[in-house]
Design a protein around this motif. Structure first.
Motif, PDB file in Angstrom:
ATOM      1  N   HIS A  23       6.770  -2.483  -0.971  1.00  0.00           N
ATOM      2  CA  HIS A  23       6.577  -1.143  -0.408  1.00  0.00           C
ATOM      3  C   HIS A  23       7.455  -0.110  -1.097  1.00  0.00           C
ATOM      4  N   LEU A 103       0.918   2.220   2.662  1.00  0.00           N
ATOM      5  CA  LEU A 103       2.167   1.624   2.207  1.00  0.00           C
ATOM      6  C   LEU A 103       2.544   2.209   0.854  1.00  0.00           C
ATOM      7  N   TRP A 394       5.290   2.666   9.917  1.00  0.00           N
ATOM      8  CA  TRP A 394       5.178   1.423   9.141  1.00  0.00           C
ATOM      9  C   TRP A 394       6.282   0.433   9.471  1.00  0.00           C
TER      10      TRP A 394
END
Length: 427
Positions: A23, A103, A394
């Motif tokens: 990420h 992401l 996230w």
């Protein structure tokens, strides 16, 4: 059997750290992932395969070799282009913007910014969610969370806006609860999070932008109105005991200066924001246009090759605001001792216009100026508060990707439903 079970548990425990490495761009290959996680090649391979099965990353098992390299290149890891997204939104003094963010901090789609902010936060957040829902409908992407950036200190964990000075919301508005209610009313079965806009900008820059690899990152920024600050320590935002840390806008740089909304005088908030620059340049703000855009135009004109006499006066105003900003940064450096400073919004433009002047003021007025230099850099991400709001959404996935699999009702392919790629470590 005990040894095998340990390998399996290590693989499952490594899913979150592995996803965060991909990420943030720190594990572009399986080889790097193996090293960073401190696991075997087989475990790293199983972890990468599981993340691919979850639809979060892609694994290129046959990447092309670089010219002149020897041996077979390691599998390439990347964020899945068609993976899930989160709904991210930012509310500021002059409007709001909604976006879908994947992401890797990738903005997939944005809605045009709205230039009105109602005094009722429920009205504003309802419009925000409606704009985000339209983006989701048009994109066809799966939404797994939602994040909101607001121009106020946010109490944790309640998510109340403690001091929304630049919007007409009441102090203590339960912003997170309202946001989640709006999401539910729109039929979005996701959890919403909220945070201060500059805190979230700093988090985004630390993970994806100018703040990467900094251990002690100080961010100072001014957007449409006011000044905010944030500190990232060892990868985590420092928000204090109640979410009120780093209210740097209320650091005094001129005791005889302008009255501030906080009750003080001469604070960074009113001495170095767009309205302060417009005032110093003798410009009357256009109420129909963004103060930030107007201030940026003053900076551009002041340093243009064909600057007029009026623009020369604007250059003197820019220098004045740079000096005020430098004084504030010097005081923060003396207290916080960061290893990097990043500037956003109008402050970014001031740094780019005259970096030598700003750095000279900070060095002259801070203790470290006599012994070394701390990098002062411009933020590099567009809409970094939006990206930071997405980071909040996230985070649960980064913490536990396997738990997210059940929540998203993903179809697991190429692997029997009762087993994951990690289970084959038992073999």
């Amino acid at each position: 059997m005990t040894h095998t079970r340990t390998r399996l548990e290590r693989g499952r425990n490594a899913l979150g750290p592995a996803l965060e490495l991909v990420h943030t761009g720190r594990a572009p290959t399986r080889s790097v992932l193996t090293t960073e996680l401190g696991v075997t090649r087989a475990t790293a391979g199983a972890v990468a395969t599981e993340l691919q099965t979850l639809g979060l990353i892609t694994v290129d098992s046959r990447p092309s070799a670089a010219p002149g390299s020897q041996g077979r290149p390691s599998h390439r890891l990347a964020i899945a282009d068609d993976g899930p997204v989160v709904l991210a939104a930012q509310v500021h003094a002059d409007g709001f913007r909604a976006a879908l963010v994947g992401l890797g901090g990738r903005i997939v789609a944005t809605a045009p910014g709205c230039m009105t902010v109602d005094a009722d936060p429920a009205q504003v957040l309802g419009e925000v969610v409606a704009a985000g829902t339209a983006l989701l409908r048009d994109s066809g992407r799966r939404c797994v969370g939602a994040g909101l950036a607001v121009p106020s200190a946010v109490a944790e964990p309640e998510g109340t806006a403690l001091n929304p000075l630049h919007v007409a919301w009441p102090a203590g508005a339960p912003v997170r609860a309202i946001f989640n209610r709006c999401l539910a009313d729109a039929g979005l079965d996701v959890t919403g999070f909220c945070g201060n806009d500059v805190n979230l900008a700093a988090l985004a820059e630390h993970r994806h932008g100018a703040g990467r690899a900094a251990a002690h990152l100080l961010c100072v920024a001014t957007g449409h109105r006011g000044v905010g600050g944030a500190l990232v320590l060892d990868g985590r935002l420092h928000t204090g005991s109640d979410g009120l840390a780093l209210e740097v806008g209320h650091l005094t740089v001129d005791p005889q200066g302008r009255p501030c909304h906080c009750g003080g005088r001469g604070c960074l908030d009113v001495e170095t924001d767009p309205l302060a620059l417009l005032d110093a340049a003798g410009r009357t703000p256009d109420p129909e246009a963004s103060p930030l855009d107007q201030a940026n135009e003053v900076v551009r004109a002041a340093y243009a090759p064909d600057a007029t006499a009026r623009d020369t006066a604007a250059r003197a105003a820019v220098a004045t605001v740079i000096d005020r900003l430098g004084l504030g940064l010097a005081g923060l450096v003396n207290i916080l001792n960061p290893d990097r400073i990043i500037l956003g919004g109008l402050h970014r433009r001031l740094l780019e216009a005259d970096p030598a002047r700003l750095r000279a003021v900070v060095e002259e007025r801070s203790l470290w100026g006599r012994s070394g230099t701390i990098p002062i850099l411009a933020c590099t991400l567009d809409h970094n508060s939006l990206v930071g709001a997405a980071e909040l959404a996230w985070q649960p996935v980064l913490d536990d990707p396997l738990a997210a699999r059940g929540e998203w009702d993903l179809i697991v392919v190429d692997t029997p439903p009762s087993r994951s790629a990690l289970d084959f470590l038992d073999a």
